[in-house]
Scaffold this motif. Structure first.
Motif, short mmCIF file in Angstrom:
data_model
loop_
_atom_site.label_atom_id
_atom_site.label_comp_id
_atom_site.label_asym_id
_atom_site.label_seq_id
_atom_site.Cartn_x
_atom_site.Cartn_y
_atom_site.Cartn_z
N LYS A 21 45.51 33.32 27.47
CA LYS A 21 45.33 32.15 26.62
C LYS A 21 45.20 32.59 25.19
CE LYS A 21 45.25 28.95 29.73
NZ LYS A 21 46.20 27.90 29.81
N VAL A 24 42.89 27.11 21.33
CA VAL A 24 43.00 25.66 21.30
C VAL A 24 42.13 25.17 20.15
CG1 VAL A 24 42.56 23.52 22.55
CG2 VAL A 24 43.38 25.53 23.79
N ASP A 50 47.81 27.77 20.86
CA ASP A 50 48.57 27.18 21.95
C ASP A 50 48.59 25.66 21.87
OD1 ASP A 50 49.44 29.43 23.31
OD2 ASP A 50 47.66 29.53 24.56
N LEU A 51 47.50 25.09 21.41
CA LEU A 51 47.36 23.64 21.45
C LEU A 51 46.47 23.17 20.31
CD1 LEU A 51 47.66 20.91 23.06
CD2 LEU A 51 45.60 21.59 24.30
N VAL A 53 44.48 19.69 19.28
CA VAL A 53 44.06 18.36 19.70
C VAL A 53 43.55 17.66 18.45
CG1 VAL A 53 42.50 17.03 21.16
CG2 VAL A 53 43.43 19.20 21.99
N GLN A 71 53.32 15.49 18.11
CA GLN A 71 53.22 15.71 19.55
C GLN A 71 54.28 16.66 20.09
OE1 GLN A 71 53.21 11.77 21.25
NE2 GLN A 71 51.00 11.84 21.52
#
Length: 72
Positions: A21, A24, A50-51, A53, A71
């Motif tokens: 990982k 995030v 990676d992400l 939010v 998105q």
């Protein structure tokens, strides 16, 4: 990667090992239309994320529309 994880139900903060990982990022946003694209770009330019939010708090500007475009 070692992360800290907080479980609201138990109130316990513990170290967790995540294999394979990266990172995030939770990005709070309130009426952030003027800065959201630049901030998002700078976060992604780090090359380890990676992400992302994006958490909108009932913005009255174009924050939600900008976040929805991100998105993909």
């Amino acid at each position: 990667m070692r992360c800290l994880e907080f479980t609201r139900e138990t109130g316990i903060l513990r170290g967790v090992l995540y294999k394979d990982k990266k990172v995030v990022v939770a990005m709070p946003a309130y009426n952030a239309a003027k800065t959201l694209q630049k901030t998002y770009g700078e976060v992604m330019d780090q090359g380890i994320v990676d992400l992302v939010v994006i958490v909108d708090d009932a913005s009255g500007d174009e924050t939600v529309q900008i976040a929805q475009v991100r998105q993909d």
